[in-house]
Design a protein around this motif. Sequence first.
Motif, PDB file in Angstrom:
ATOM      1  N   ALA A   1       7.508   1.831   0.740  1.00 50.94           N
ATOM      2  CA  ALA A   1       8.281   2.791   1.420  1.00 50.94           C
ATOM      3  C   ALA A   1       9.058   2.375   2.446  1.00 50.94           C
ATOM      4  O   ALA A   1       8.489   1.529   3.325  1.00 50.94           O
ATOM      5  CB  ALA A   1       7.360   4.149   1.719  1.00 50.94           C
TER       6      ALA A   1
ATOM      7  N   ALA B   1      12.545   6.295   1.004  1.00 53.74           N
ATOM      8  CA  ALA B   1      12.259   6.242   2.465  1.00 53.74           C
ATOM      9  C   ALA B   1      10.806   6.747   2.825  1.00 53.74           C
ATOM     10  O   ALA B   1      10.346   7.142   1.931  1.00 53.74           O
ATOM     11  CB  ALA B   1      13.298   7.291   3.381  1.00 53.74           C
TER      12      ALA B   1
ATOM     13  N   GLY C   1      15.693   6.658  -1.455  1.00 53.23           N
ATOM     14  CA  GLY C   1      15.984   5.339  -0.575  1.00 53.23           C
ATOM     15  C   GLY C   1      16.052   4.135  -1.254  1.00 53.23           C
ATOM     16  O   GLY C   1      16.857   3.078  -1.060  1.00 53.23           O
TER      17      GLY C   1
ATOM     18  N   LEU D   1      18.563   6.766  10.397  1.00 50.12           N
ATOM     19  CA  LEU D   1      18.652   5.992   9.292  1.00 50.12           C
ATOM     20  C   LEU D   1      20.025   5.536   9.214  1.00 50.12           C
ATOM     21  O   LEU D   1      20.427   4.852   7.993  1.00 50.12           O
ATOM     22  CB  LEU D   1      18.117   6.679   7.974  1.00 50.12           C
ATOM     23  CG  LEU D   1      16.861   6.992   7.721  1.00 50.12           C
ATOM     24  CD1 LEU D   1      16.180   7.593   6.301  1.00 50.12           C
ATOM     25  CD2 LEU D   1      15.830   5.952   8.238  1.00 50.12           C
TER      26      LEU D   1
ATOM     27  N   LYS E   1       1.052  -1.159   0.002  1.00 54.98           N
ATOM     28  CA  LYS E   1      -0.024  -0.073   0.079  1.00 54.98           C
ATOM     29  C   LYS E   1       0.986   1.540  -0.030  1.00 54.98           C
ATOM     30  O   LYS E   1       0.317   2.228  -0.383  1.00 54.98           O
ATOM     31  CB  LYS E   1      -0.939   0.230   1.369  1.00 54.98           C
ATOM     32  CG  LYS E   1      -2.176  -1.132   0.925  1.00 54.98           C
ATOM     33  CD  LYS E   1      -3.021  -0.965   2.167  1.00 54.98           C
ATOM     34  CE  LYS E   1      -4.146  -2.188   1.951  1.00 54.98           C
ATOM     35  NZ  LYS E   1      -4.581  -2.728   3.542  1.00 54.98           N
ATOM     36  N   ALA E   2       2.010   1.266   0.569  1.00 56.12           N
ATOM     37  CA  ALA E   2       3.112   2.364   0.476  1.00 56.12           C
ATOM     38  C   ALA E   2       4.135   2.131  -0.451  1.00 56.12           C
ATOM     39  O   ALA E   2       5.069   2.721  -0.469  1.00 56.12           O
ATOM     40  CB  ALA E   2       3.371   2.527   1.887  1.00 56.12           C
TER      41      ALA E   2
ATOM     42  N   GLY F   1      20.449  10.867   1.157  1.00 56.38           N
ATOM     43  CA  GLY F   1      20.988  10.835   2.476  1.00 56.38           C
ATOM     44  C   GLY F   1      21.449   9.159   2.884  1.00 56.38           C
ATOM     45  O   GLY F   1      21.997   9.311   3.780  1.00 56.38           O
TER      46      GLY F   1
ATOM     47  N   LYS G   1       5.228  -3.115  -9.377  1.00 59.47           N
ATOM     48  CA  LYS G   1       5.157  -1.700  -9.369  1.00 59.47           C
ATOM     49  C   LYS G   1       6.015  -0.962  -8.549  1.00 59.47           C
ATOM     50  O   LYS G   1       6.332   0.216  -9.052  1.00 59.47           O
ATOM     51  CB  LYS G   1       3.776  -1.568  -8.668  1.00 59.47           C
ATOM     52  CG  LYS G   1       3.647   0.229  -8.709  1.00 59.47           C
ATOM     53  CD  LYS G   1       2.016   0.377  -8.888  1.00 59.47           C
ATOM     54  CE  LYS G   1       2.017   1.896  -9.386  1.00 59.47           C
ATOM     55  NZ  LYS G   1       1.110   2.834  -8.447  1.00 59.47           N
TER      56      LYS G   1
ATOM     57  N   ILE H   1       8.139   8.730   3.862  1.00 61.24           N
ATOM     58  CA  ILE H   1       8.158  10.412   3.705  1.00 61.24           C
ATOM     59  C   ILE H   1       7.273  10.722   4.760  1.00 61.24           C
ATOM     60  O   ILE H   1       7.519  11.717   5.538  1.00 61.24           O
ATOM     61  CB  ILE H   1       7.556  11.037   2.401  1.00 61.24           C
ATOM     62  CG1 ILE H   1       8.457  10.567   1.417  1.00 61.24           C
ATOM     63  CG2 ILE H   1       7.263  12.590   2.668  1.00 61.24           C
ATOM     64  CD1 ILE H   1       7.988  10.843   0.033  1.00 61.24           C
ATOM     65  N   LYS H   2       6.298   9.832   5.194  1.00 59.03           N
ATOM     66  CA  LYS H   2       5.226  10.150   6.318  1.00 59.03           C
ATOM     67  C   LYS H   2       5.824  10.007   7.320  1.00 59.03           C
ATOM     68  O   LYS H   2       5.567  10.696   8.545  1.00 59.03           O
ATOM     69  CB  LYS H   2       3.840   9.411   6.011  1.00 59.03           C
ATOM     70  CG  LYS H   2       3.166   9.753   4.874  1.00 59.03           C
ATOM     71  CD  LYS H   2       2.212   8.559   4.500  1.00 59.03           C
ATOM     72  CE  LYS H   2       1.588   9.075   3.186  1.00 59.03           C
ATOM     73  NZ  LYS H   2       0.783   7.826   2.944  1.00 59.03           N
TER      74      LYS H   2
ATOM     75  N   ALA I   1       9.459   2.986  -3.335  1.00 58.85           N
ATOM     76  CA  ALA I   1       9.541   4.405  -3.667  1.00 58.85           C
ATOM     77  C   ALA I   1      10.259   5.160  -2.660  1.00 58.85           C
ATOM     78  O   ALA I   1      10.115   6.341  -2.773  1.00 58.85           O
ATOM     79  CB  ALA I   1       7.882   4.773  -3.640  1.00 58.85           C
TER      80      ALA I   1
HETATM   81  C1  HXC Z   1       5.592   7.095   2.316  1.00 59.15           C
HETATM   82  C2  HXC Z   1       4.889   6.665   0.142  1.00 59.15           C
HETATM   83  C3  HXC Z   1       6.061   6.858  -0.570  1.00 59.15           C
HETATM   84  C4  HXC Z   1       7.054   7.228   0.230  1.00 59.15           C
HETATM   85  C5  HXC Z   1       4.550   6.341  -1.895  1.00 59.15           C
HETATM   86  N1  HXC Z   1       4.087   6.249  -1.036  1.00 59.15           N
HETATM   87  N2  HXC Z   1       5.734   6.764  -1.746  1.00 59.15           N
HETATM   88  N3  HXC Z   1       4.730   6.963   1.643  1.00 59.15           N
HETATM   89  N4  HXC Z   1       6.912   7.406   1.724  1.00 59.15           N
HETATM   90  N5  HXC Z   1       8.440   7.566  -0.174  1.00 59.15           N
HETATM   91  C6  HXC Z   1       2.640   5.928  -0.520  1.00 59.15           C
HETATM   92  C7  HXC Z   1       1.491   7.058  -1.352  1.00 59.15           C
HETATM   93  O1  HXC Z   1       1.506   8.281  -0.286  1.00 59.15           O
HETATM   94  C8  HXC Z   1       0.317   6.474  -1.506  1.00 59.15           C
HETATM   95  O2  HXC Z   1      -0.341   6.285  -0.190  1.00 59.15           O
HETATM   96  C9  HXC Z   1       0.611   5.202  -1.825  1.00 59.15           C
HETATM   97  O3  HXC Z   1       1.964   4.966  -1.449  1.00 59.15           O
HETATM   98  C10 HXC Z   1       0.618   5.017  -3.555  1.00 59.15           C
HETATM   99  O4  HXC Z   1       1.442   6.140  -3.981  1.00 59.15           O
HETATM  100  P1  HXC Z   1       0.934   7.111  -5.209  1.00 59.15           P
HETATM  101  O5  HXC Z   1       1.641   8.315  -5.026  1.00 59.15           O
HETATM  102  O6  HXC Z   1      -0.585   7.090  -5.002  1.00 59.15           O
HETATM  103  O7  HXC Z   1       1.248   6.253  -6.366  1.00 59.15           O
HETATM  104  P2  HXC Z   1       1.263   6.799  -7.902  1.00 59.15           P
HETATM  105  O8  HXC Z   1       0.580   7.856  -8.277  1.00 59.15           O
HETATM  106  O9  HXC Z   1       1.456   5.421  -8.848  1.00 59.15           O
HETATM  107  O10 HXC Z   1       2.978   7.432  -7.858  1.00 59.15           O
HETATM  108  C11 HXC Z   1       3.971   6.670  -7.643  1.00 59.15           C
HETATM  109  C12 HXC Z   1       5.246   7.545  -7.205  1.00 59.15           C
HETATM  110  C13 HXC Z   1       5.003   8.324  -6.173  1.00 59.15           C
HETATM  111  C14 HXC Z   1       5.481   8.179  -8.422  1.00 59.15           C
HETATM  112  C15 HXC Z   1       6.371   6.668  -6.949  1.00 59.15           C
HETATM  113  O11 HXC Z   1       4.258   7.560  -5.144  1.00 59.15           O
HETATM  114  C16 HXC Z   1       6.074   9.318  -5.396  1.00 59.15           C
HETATM  115  O12 HXC Z   1       6.511  10.377  -5.945  1.00 59.15           O
HETATM  116  N6  HXC Z   1       6.339   8.752  -4.249  1.00 59.15           N
HETATM  117  C17 HXC Z   1       7.436   9.587  -3.616  1.00 59.15           C
HETATM  118  C18 HXC Z   1       8.805   9.182  -4.209  1.00 59.15           C
HETATM  119  C19 HXC Z   1       9.768   9.870  -3.518  1.00 59.15           C
HETATM  120  O13 HXC Z   1       9.619  11.014  -3.286  1.00 59.15           O
HETATM  121  N7  HXC Z   1      10.995   9.180  -2.751  1.00 59.15           N
HETATM  122  C20 HXC Z   1      11.890   9.787  -2.102  1.00 59.15           C
HETATM  123  C21 HXC Z   1      11.700   9.638  -0.482  1.00 59.15           C
HETATM  124  S1  HXC Z   1      12.942  10.768   0.309  1.00 59.15           S
HETATM  125  P3  HXC Z   1      -1.874   6.568  -0.030  1.00 59.15           P
HETATM  126  O14 HXC Z   1      -2.081   6.164   1.582  1.00 59.15           O
HETATM  127  O15 HXC Z   1      -2.128   7.894  -0.023  1.00 59.15           O
HETATM  128  O16 HXC Z   1      -2.634   5.538  -0.613  1.00 59.15           O
HETATM  129  C22 HXC Z   1      14.226   9.663   0.435  1.00 59.15           C
HETATM  130  C23 HXC Z   1      15.266   9.885   1.355  1.00 59.15           C
HETATM  131  C24 HXC Z   1      16.317   8.693   1.287  1.00 59.15           C
HETATM  132  O17 HXC Z   1      14.170   8.339   0.132  1.00 59.15           O
HETATM  133  C25 HXC Z   1      17.146   9.160   2.513  1.00 59.15           C
HETATM  134  C26 HXC Z   1      17.825   8.030   3.162  1.00 59.15           C
HETATM  135  C27 HXC Z   1      18.492   7.964   4.328  1.00 59.15           C
END
Ligand code: HXC
Length: 261
Positions: free
Chosen positions: A30, A68, A111, A87, A26-27, A142, A62, A70-71, A66
């Motif tokens: 993440a 780390a 991440g 982390l 569902k996430a 990070g 899929k 974010i929430k 996606a």
């Molecule tokens: C928390 C996430 C998430 C994330 C997706 N979800 N990515 N929750 N953290 N990184 C959740 C969404 O909130 C949503 O929850 C569900 O997963 C489905 O995602 P959608 O966005 O509805 O799907 P879609 O439209 O198909 O888009 C896919 C996506 C998009 C393009 C991958 O989800 C997206 O841009 N995600 C974030 C990608 C991102 O920015 N990653 C970097 C994170 S920062 P609900 O509850 O609404 O259904 C990071 C820092 C690393 O990684 C540092 C490490 C030390």
Amino acid sequence: SSPSYNNIIVSQPKPSVTLITLNRPKALNALNSELFHEINAATAAADDDAAVGAIVITGSEKAFAAGADIKEMKDKEFAAAYKSNFLGHWTKLTTIRKPIIAAVSGHALGGGCELAMMCDIILASPTATFGQPEINLGVIPGAGGTQRLTKALGKSLSMELILTGRPLSATEAASHGLVSRVVDEGTSVVDEAVKVADKIAQKGAVATQAAKEAVNASFELNLQEGNRFERRLFQALFATKDQKEGMSAFAEKRKPTFTNE
Ligand code: HXC
């Protein structure tokens, strides 16, 4: 009995291969803090299991992952992040001695891309996309993104990806050396990764671990030091039964049977 996990599924598709499947559909897988603790526990268990020769980490069709979570991060303050080394536990994966293959379909972002890059080999399905979109969240990678992506892709392309947040397709990732290859359409990237892992597991474990250690040293040492380190490891392998077996088998025109000693 194996421990139960909340965010991953651990299986043995072959006795010699541990498969870790990220399981927060569902996430989009993440990577919350607990999930990474579970990856650490499962990879450490595989590292300690003499029957296992290699590890595969995968996600879903899929999303590999996606990023780390974010929430989980959004309300964090500097003092708490710093004091708890937020982390920091992700780096434990890089201390695993056995080879790890990432089998990537779908999103490998932030991440998730960093997790894939911490593995030793990345195999991609044609649907895989890789990127560091942290810039869109007001932060930067990070968990090694600025370092490992740059070592894989070079400066200009890494800068473009990290500064704009645009993802890289599987074919682009393969043409620039981020992944070893893209599997054919219709071939399961997980099945292919398990095959590669099993092939590695048939070799002598002392040699595969030494090979992993030596290749990884190339990222830390200069050429002279790296070559010296390689030669010492190479010389040390003459103390193993697997070297005697491997070279005798060749001379006797038969298949070697390695005992990992
Ligand atoms: C928390 C996430 C998430 C994330 C997706 N979800 N990515 N929750 N953290 N990184 C959740 C969404 O909130 C949503 O929850 C569900 O997963 C489905 O995602 P959608 O966005 O509805 O799907 P879609 O439209 O198909 O888009 C896919 C996506 C998009 C393009 C991958 O989800 C997206 O841009 N995600 C974030 C990608 C991102 O920015 N990653 C970097 C994170 S920062 P609900 O509850 O609404 O259904 C990071 C820092 C690393 O990684 C540092 C490490 C030390």
